[in-house]
Design an enzyme around this catalytic site. Structure first.
Site, mmCIF file in Angstrom:
data_model
loop_
_atom_site.group_PDB
_atom_site.id
_atom_site.type_symbol
_atom_site.label_atom_id
_atom_site.label_comp_id
_atom_site.label_asym_id
_atom_site.label_seq_id
_atom_site.Cartn_x
_atom_site.Cartn_y
_atom_site.Cartn_z
ATOM 1 N N SER A 537 0.845 -1.206 -0.168
ATOM 2 C CA SER A 537 -0.182 0.124 0.018
ATOM 3 C C SER A 537 0.792 1.347 -0.153
ATOM 4 O O SER A 537 1.678 1.322 -0.855
ATOM 5 C CB SER A 537 -0.919 -0.004 1.314
ATOM 6 O OG SER A 537 -1.991 1.005 1.186
ATOM 7 N N ASP A 622 -9.777 -3.708 -5.284
ATOM 8 C CA ASP A 622 -9.382 -3.062 -4.166
ATOM 9 C C ASP A 622 -9.975 -1.695 -4.220
ATOM 10 O O ASP A 622 -10.026 -0.780 -5.144
ATOM 11 C CB ASP A 622 -7.789 -2.945 -4.160
ATOM 12 C CG ASP A 622 -6.965 -2.381 -3.358
ATOM 13 O OD1 ASP A 622 -7.527 -1.595 -2.355
ATOM 14 O OD2 ASP A 622 -5.641 -2.857 -3.112
ATOM 15 N N HIS A 657 -8.030 -4.808 -1.003
ATOM 16 C CA HIS A 657 -6.837 -4.516 -0.657
ATOM 17 C C HIS A 657 -6.293 -5.333 0.357
ATOM 18 O O HIS A 657 -5.035 -5.465 0.364
ATOM 19 C CB HIS A 657 -7.176 -3.173 0.113
ATOM 20 C CG HIS A 657 -5.860 -2.412 0.362
ATOM 21 N ND1 HIS A 657 -4.930 -1.879 -0.652
ATOM 22 C CD2 HIS A 657 -5.404 -1.856 1.574
ATOM 23 C CE1 HIS A 657 -4.009 -1.029 -0.048
ATOM 24 N NE2 HIS A 657 -4.308 -1.185 1.312
#
Length: 685
Positions: A537, A622, A657
Site C-alpha cells: 500500500s 481493491d 486491498h
C-alpha cells in the site's frame, strides 16, 4: 513447457495538463474496469506470472504446507466477558473462517453459536464479517458482510432467540453499527457510492424500511470521514468525524435515541482529540495547544467545550501518549518512549501509579479487549520478534499476572531460544537516528552473505511494531534476516517522527529507508546481492520510490497493492480515499504540492535503467489502491526498464486491498511472495 513472452500493454496516450505542466499517460486506459481489453490484459499478466514461476510451484506448495503446519487449526480465542456473557471465537480444523460463540455467565449455561462464517461464506470467493454488535438486552445482533472485497458492507440483524434474520437489510455501509439502549434503534454509517467515503450516519428503527431511515449526521467536508460508536459506559452514542489532522465529536444520550446530538467541541483545524466517558466526566486525549505527543484532559459531561478542559497528564517531548483504558478503580495509559510500548497504571483513589515491567530490547505490548468497567483485571497482549504472542490477565490490585494463552507454534521444531533479535540505529541523511528492529537465527555471521528482507511502511503515523510471526519462520530457518525499518512517516519515535515524513517532508521516508539499506550492507549484515525489500500500500509507494532512486541496492523487491500513481490519484477526487488524504500527501491542485509529489511519484519517475527483480501484487476489487495503479506502473516498467531482471505481476481477481479472505488462502499469497525471494536466492527447499 512453452515460455510466454511478457505481456505488452497497448499505448493509448492521454494528455494530462495542470499548472502549465503536461504529463502523457500512455496507460490511462487501464482504469476502464468494465473494458474487456483491460480484463484480458490482467489475465495475460496472471498467465505470464504462472508461466514464469511454474518451476517454483513445488516450493510454493511446500511453503504453504509448512506455514499451515505451524498453525493450531482447531484453535480458539481467550473468552472475554461483556454484559453477562462470555464471547469466544473458534476455528475448526481444515476450515478457513471463524465461528463465533457466546455463553451466559452462569452455572450450567450452554454455548450458543452466533455465526459459522464457513457456512456463510459458501458460494463466495471472498467473505468478510465485521461489526458484531449485540443489543443491550442481549436479544439481537447486528453485523456487516462484504462478499466482494471493496469494504462495502450490508448490515443484517439476527434475532438471537429464534436464530432468524430480520427481513430488512441495510446496504452500502461500513459494516459497523451501534444499538441505543432501547434495543430497537440502530445507528450506522453509510458510504458514498462513488468515493466510498463514510459521510452519513443514519438512525434505523427495527421493523421500519431502511429507505425511510433518518439522517442524523452528515459530514459535508469531503476531507473527513464519519463514524459512530458507543461509550464504554453505555451512556452515550458518540458521532465522530475525522480527517488526517482534525477531529470532532458529537454526543447523544443512549437512552434518548430520538434526540439531537450535541457537539462536544467544534473542530479546529490541526487539533485532534478523542473522548472517553467515566462517571460525571469525559477524558480527552488531544494534541491541542501544541501538544504534539498528546496530553490527557478532562471535563464534566455538561461542559464539554475546550475552555473547560483541565489537564490530567501533561505533554512530554519524549513520550507519545497513544491511548487510554478506563476502569472503575484504575486508569490505564498506553505510552511509547524511544519506540517501545509502555503500559502505565494509575489508581483513581490516590493517584499512585506504576508501569508494567518489560525487559526486552524490542517487543510489542498493548491492552487487549477490556469491555468491563467493574474489574481490577487488565487484559493485555505481549510478543516480540522471537516470542510468540501471549494473552495475559494482570490484576492491578495485587500486580499478579496470569498467562491465559500463549500462541502455539506447531510443527515440532520451533524453539524460541534458536533466534535472537536486536535493534540498531542508523544515521539518516540529515543526521537523524533511525531505528531498525531485526530477527535471525543464532549463529548468524556478519560476512555480507546473509539474505535479508527489509520491511518498510512509513505513512499515516502507522507504526510497524516488532511482532512475532509463525509465517516468517520459513525465511528465518532458511538463513534470512528479517528487519523492520522504523522510518519517518510512522510514529515509532513520537508524533514529530510522523510529521517529519509527510507532506513536503515526505522524502525523508524514502531516504531513511535507503540509509537503513546502505547501513545493513556496510555493516555486513547483507550485501546488494542478498538484500530484499518489501512493502504494501503506502509501503508499496516506498518500494516504488527507492527502486527509482537506488535500484542497485536490492536484488529483489516485493511490492503489495502499491500506491504508485500518486499525482493522478490525488488529482482525482472521485477515487475512494483521495479527498481524505490531502493532509497526508498534499493537494496537487496547489502547484507547490504538485511539483513535490510529481518529483517522487513512482509512476511518473520510471527511468530507463536496470531495476531489481520485482514481484507486484494487487486485487481487482481493491478500494484503497485501485488495481490500475500497479497495472499502469508494471506496463510502464516493462516498456522502459533495461536488463533481464524479472518483472512479475499477480492480480487476485476475487479480492480487494487485504488480499484473500480465508486464513489458508491468505497463506498461499504469503507462500507465493516467499517463493519469489527464495528462488532469487537459489533456495529450492
Amino acid at each position: 513447457m512453452k515460455v510466454l513472452n511478457a505481456p505488452v500493454a497497448a499505448k493509448k496516450p492521454k494528455k494530462l495538463e495542470i499548472h502549465d505542466d503536461v504529463r502523457i499517460d500512455e496507460y490511462y486506459w487501464l482504469r476502464e474496469r468494465e473494458n474487456e481489453e483491460v480484463i484480458d490484459y490482467l489475465k495475460s499478466e496472471n498467465d505470464y506470472y504462472d508461466n514464469q514461476t511454474r518451476h517454483t510451484d513445488a516450493l510454493k506448495e511446500s511453503l504453504f504446507q509448512e506455514m499451515r503446519s505451524r498453525i493450531k487449526e482447531d484453535d480458539e480465542s481467550v473468552p472475554y466477558r461483556y454484559n453477562g456473557y462470555w464471547y469466544i471465537t473458534r476455528f475448526e480444523e481444515g476450515k478457513d473462517y471463524p465461528l463465533y460463540y457466546r455463553k451466559a455467565d452462569q452455572e450450567g449455561a450452554v454455548e450458543e453459536l452466533l455465526f459459522d462464517c464457513n457456512g456463510m461464506a459458501e458460494g463466495h470467493s471472498y467473505f468478510h464479517l465485521r461489526g458484531i454488535n449485540i443489543s443491550k438486552d442481549n436479544r439481537k445482533v447486528a453485523f456487516g458482510i462484504d462478499t466482494v472485497g471493496r469494504r462495502i458492507y450490508t448490515i443484517y440483524v439476527k434475532d438471537l432467540q429464534t436464530g432468524e434474520l430480520h427481513q430488512n437489510t441495510i446496504e452500502n455501509t461500513t459494516g459497523s453499527s451501534v444499538w441505543a439502549n432501547d434495543n430497537e434503534t440502530l445507528f450506522y454509517s453509510r458510504k458514498d457510492e462513488v468515493t466510498l467515503r463514510s459521510e452519513k450516519i443514519y438512525r434505523h428503527v427495527m421493523g421500519s424500511d431502511p429507505q425511510e431511515d433518518v439522517l442524523v449526521y452528515h459530514e459535508e467536508d469531503e476531507t473527513f470521514n464519519a463514524f459512530v460508536y458507543k461509550s464504554k459506559s453505555q451512556r452515550f452514542i458518540i458521532f465522530g468525524s475525522e480527517s488526517t489532522l482534525t477531529s470532532e465529536y458529537s454526543i447523544l444520550d443512549a437512552n434518548n435515541p430520538q434526540g439531537t446530538p450535541h457537539v462536544f467541541q467544534p473542530r479546529i483545524r490541526g487539533m485532534e482529540y478523542g473522548i472517553s466517558h467515566y462517571g460525571n466526566d469525559f477524558y480527552i486525549l488531544t494534541n491541542a495547544d501544541g501538544a504534539a505527543n498528546f496530553k490527557l484532559m478532562k471535563t464534566s459531561v455538561d461542559k464539554t467545550s475546550k475552555e473547560h478542559w483541565e489537564e490530567v497528564i501533561g505533554h512530554r517531548e519524549d513520550v507519545l501518549l497513544e491511548d487510554i483504558d478506563i476502569f472503575d478503580k484504575y486508569l490505564v495509559v498506553s505510552e511509547r518512549k524511544e519506540g517501545l510500548n509502555l503500559i502505565r497504571i494509575i489508581k483513581w483513589e490516590d493517584h499512585t501509579e506504576y508501569y508494567l515491567p518489560f525487559d526486552n530490547e524490542t517487543y510489542t505490548a498493548f491492552p487487549s479487549t477490556n469491555l468491563d468497567f467493574n474489574t481490577v483485571v487488565l487484559r493485555y497482549v505481549y510478543n516480540s520478534l522471537t516470542t510468540p504472542s501471549s494473552t495475559i490477565d494482570f490484576n492491578m490490585d495485587t500486580r499478579e499476572k496470569t498467562v491465559l494463552k500463549e500462541q502455539e507454534v506447531l510443527g515440532g521444531n520451533f524453539d524460541k531460544d534458536n533466534y535472537t533479535s536486536e535493534r540498531i540505529w542508523v544515521t539518516a541523511d540529515d543526521g537523524q537516528k533511525v531505528p531498525v528492529s531485526m530477527v535471525y537465527r543464532k549463529g548468524m555471521k556478519k560476512d555480507g552473505n546473509n539474505p535479508l528482507l527489509l520491511y518498510g511502511y512509513g505513512s499515516y503515523g502507522a507504526t510497524i511494531d516488532p511482532y512475532f510471526s509463525t509465517v516468517r519462520l520459513s525465511l528465518l530457518d532458511r538463513g534470512f534476516i528479517y528487519a523492520i525499518a522504523h522510518i519517518r512517516g510512522g510514529e515509532y519515535l513520537g508524533r514529530k517522527w510522523y510529521e517529519q515524513g509527510k507532506l513536503l517532508a515526505k522524502k525523508n521516508t524514502f531516504t531513511d529507508y535507503i540509509a537503513c539499506s546502505r547501513h545493513l550492507i556496510s555493516e555486513n549484515y547483507t550485501s546488494e546481492k542478498h538484500l530484499y525489500a518489501m512493502g504494501g500500500s503506502a509501503g508499496g509507494l516506498l518500494m516504488g520510490v527507492v527502486i527509482n532512486m537506488a535500484p542497485e541496492l536490492y536484488h529483489g523487491v516485493v511490492t503489495q497493492v502499491p500506491f504508485v500513481d500518486v499525482v493522478t490519484t490525488m488529482l482525482d477526487t472521485s477515487i475512494p480515499l483521495t479527498t481524505g488524504e490531502f493532509d497526508e500527501w498534499g493537494n496537487p491542485q496547489d502547484p507547490e504540492f504538485y511539483d513535490y509529489i510529481k518529483s517522487y511519484s513512482p509512476y511518473d519517475n520510471v527511468k530507463e535503467q536496470e531495476y531489481p527483480h520485482l514481484l507486484v501484487t494487487t486485487g481487482l476489487h481493491d478500494s484503497q489502491v485501485q488495481y490500475w495503479e500497479p497495472a499502469k506502473w508494471v506496463a510502464r516498467l516493462r516498456d522502459r526498464k533495461k536488463g533481464d531482471n524479472k518483472l512479475l505481476f499477480h492480480i487476485n481477481m476475487d479480492a480487494g486491498h487485504g488480499g484473500a479472505s480465508g486464513r489458508f488462502e491468505a497463506l498461499k499469497e504469503e507462500a507465493m511472495e516467499y517463493a519469489f525471494l527464495l528462488d532469487l536466492e537459489g533456495i529450492s527447499l
